[in-house]
Design an enzyme around this catalytic site. Structure first.
Site, PDB file in Angstrom:
ATOM      1  N   GLY A   1      23.071  -3.072  66.514  1.00 59.56           N
ATOM      2  CA  GLY A   1      22.235  -2.487  67.563  1.00 59.56           C
ATOM      3  C   GLY A   1      21.973  -1.011  67.330  1.00 59.56           C
ATOM      4  O   GLY A   1      20.828  -0.552  67.407  1.00 59.56           O
TER       5      GLY A   1
ATOM      6  N   ARG B   1      13.860  -5.373  70.714  1.00 55.29           N
ATOM      7  CA  ARG B   1      14.318  -6.703  71.120  1.00 55.29           C
ATOM      8  C   ARG B   1      13.263  -7.439  71.950  1.00 55.29           C
ATOM      9  O   ARG B   1      13.195  -8.670  71.904  1.00 55.29           O
ATOM     10  CB  ARG B   1      15.627  -6.597  71.904  1.00 55.29           C
TER      11      ARG B   1
ATOM     12  N   LYS C   1      33.941   2.255  64.367  1.00 50.94           N
ATOM     13  CA  LYS C   1      35.311   1.811  64.165  1.00 50.94           C
ATOM     14  C   LYS C   1      35.501   0.808  63.038  1.00 50.94           C
ATOM     15  O   LYS C   1      34.726  -0.128  62.891  1.00 50.94           O
ATOM     16  CB  LYS C   1      35.837   1.199  65.469  1.00 50.94           C
TER      17      LYS C   1
ATOM     18  N   GLY D   1      26.702  -7.819  66.482  1.00 51.00           N
ATOM     19  CA  GLY D   1      27.933  -8.598  66.518  1.00 51.00           C
ATOM     20  C   GLY D   1      27.727  -9.998  65.957  1.00 51.00           C
ATOM     21  O   GLY D   1      28.535 -10.490  65.168  1.00 51.00           O
TER      22      GLY D   1
END
Ligand code: ADP
Ligand code: MG
Length: 400
Positions: free
Chosen positions: A358, A35, A200, A382
């Site tokens: 990520g 990043r 998830k 996200g």
């Protein structure tokens, strides 16, 4: 969307840049500087333009108060190395010290302020509080550049309210990320395959239903695969299972069948005795998970080798591949093989490949792959998922 070119002459102007410098740290060491590297294009361009740069970012999830382990100080050190120029650091985000450090900047100089989230105003749910904090961040600045792609899906002071407080534009990273994502949503070359994993299903529901209208094949690995297997009536032992998502997942399987979208679930999985790096483990058929030596207490921690090879074969024949979410608990070497095989397949295919997320990005780097082996590695998990879901991202909306 307004880009840097719309900000006009920036020589001797103070420009605040919202970066996403939220890098993983272990014992104070940066374990993946992706990043930081991704933020350099905008910083270099604005330095050359003679602007005075004030960088702001968050790191981790401190609760609105300073916490030494979430300090951005190590990031300033690493960024200076990568940039080949000094990067000043101020141990304060707003306040007298931060203001004098900003005022002392010369043309082309760079200052990094301390973690935004050490201040409660940054992530406050109260718009007035965010606005007040943004006003302090804006003090004395001439322009704002939004380049933290990883946070553009957030309504936070340094993303939305700050963009409204100053003349603002998207930075080069945000521009590049959007270009790639538009290619995926508007005109992907086919066959278009999406590989989904991670922990998830519930994190990725929106994107799955959106993708079912666009992709040719969906490959499912990671923790979410067990909810898919359970939706088909399989016993999954003690593997990650989201019982409240079973009906939703059944709905996806039906929609996919109706639309002719292929959903591929693993045929074999690696089952372990415990969630631990040194746990005993074995490969079993995905429809007989409880037949392992660990019975109903076995935990599925990776896709098996036959499935990984099958996924790789689908990837090899694809013209576009988007990958989000590791295939297994790659942080433990015993359960990293599925993720490695998928990463290799992406690295080898001639198709256009995008890695989003990520942990997925960290996984490919941790496994020794080079960024250049992929078409694009997104810095925002996200944000890229929400974009692919077709959502409006607040941090982009304010730049329109
Ligand atoms: P990304 O950040 O790339 O979007 P996620 O945050 O969704 O990915 O998920 C990453 C995490 O999923 C990793 O920490 C990995 O250990 C975990 N994971 C993958 N497979 C499993 C599994 N079978 N059981 C539990 N956790 C898993
Ligand atoms: Mg993650």
């Amino acid at each position: 969307m307004r880009t840097l070119d719309t900000l006009g002459e920036l020589r001797s102007k103070t420009v605040v840049i919202r970066c996403d410098l939220n890098v993983p740290l272990k014992d104070g060491e940066i374990t993946d500087d992706g990043r930081i590297r991704a933020s350099l294009a905008t910083i270099r361009e604005l330095r050359e333009a003679g602007a005075r740069l004030v960088l702001i970012s968050h790191l981790g999830r401190p609760a609105g108060v300073p916490e030494e382990r979430y300090s951005l100080r190590p990031v300033a050190v690493r960024m200076a190395e990568l940039l080949g120029a000094p990067v000043g650091f101020c141990a304060e985000t707003v306040g007298a010290e931060a203001e004098s450090a900003r005022a002392a900047l010369g043309d082309g100089e760079v200052l990094l302020l301390e973690n935004l989230r050490f201040n409660p105003g940054e992530t406050s749910k109260d718009e007035a509080e965010r606005r007040a904090f943004a006003a302090r961040l804006a003090r004395g600045a001439d322009a704002f550049v939004s380049d933290g792609f990883g946070v553009v899906h957030r309504r936070q002071a340094s993303v939305t309210e700050l963009a409204e407080a100053l003349p603002s534009a998207a930075g080069r990273l945000v521009e590049a990320e959007l270009g790639v994502l538009r290619r995926l949503t508007d005109h992907p070359d086919r066959p278009y395959t999406v590989v989904l994993g991670g922990s998830k299903v519930s994190d990725k529901l929106g994107v799955i239903s959106h993708l079912l209208e666009r992709v040719d094949t969906l490959l499912i690995g990671g923790g979410m695969l067990f909810t898919f297997l359970a939706a088909q009536g399989r016993a999954v032992g003690a593997s990650l299972l989201e019982a409240d998502q079973l009906d939703t997942v059944r709905g996806y399987l039906e929609t996919a069948a109706r639309r002719g979208v292929r959903i591929v679930l693993p045929s074999d999985v690696v089952v372990a005795e415990a969630f631990a790096a040194d746990a005993a483990h074995e490969v079993v058929a995905a429809d007989a998970i409880e037949s392992s030596s660990f019975g109903a207490s076995g935990i599925g921690l990776d896709i098996g080798p036959v499935s990984a090879a099958a996924f790789a074969a689908v990837i090899a024949e694809s013209e576009t591949v988007f990958w989000n979410g590791p295939m297994g608990v790659f942080e433990m070497p015993a359960f990293a093989a599925g993720t490695r095989t998928v990463a290799e397949a992406l690295a080898e295919t001639d198709g256009f490949t995008v890695v989003g997320g990520g942990d997925s990005a960290a996984a490919v780097r941790a496994l020794g792959f080079d960024d250049a082996q992929f078409g694009h590695i997104s810095t925002g998990g996200g944000a890229s998922l929400e974009f692919l879901e077709g959502k409006t991202l607040p941090g982009l909306e304010v730049l329109a």
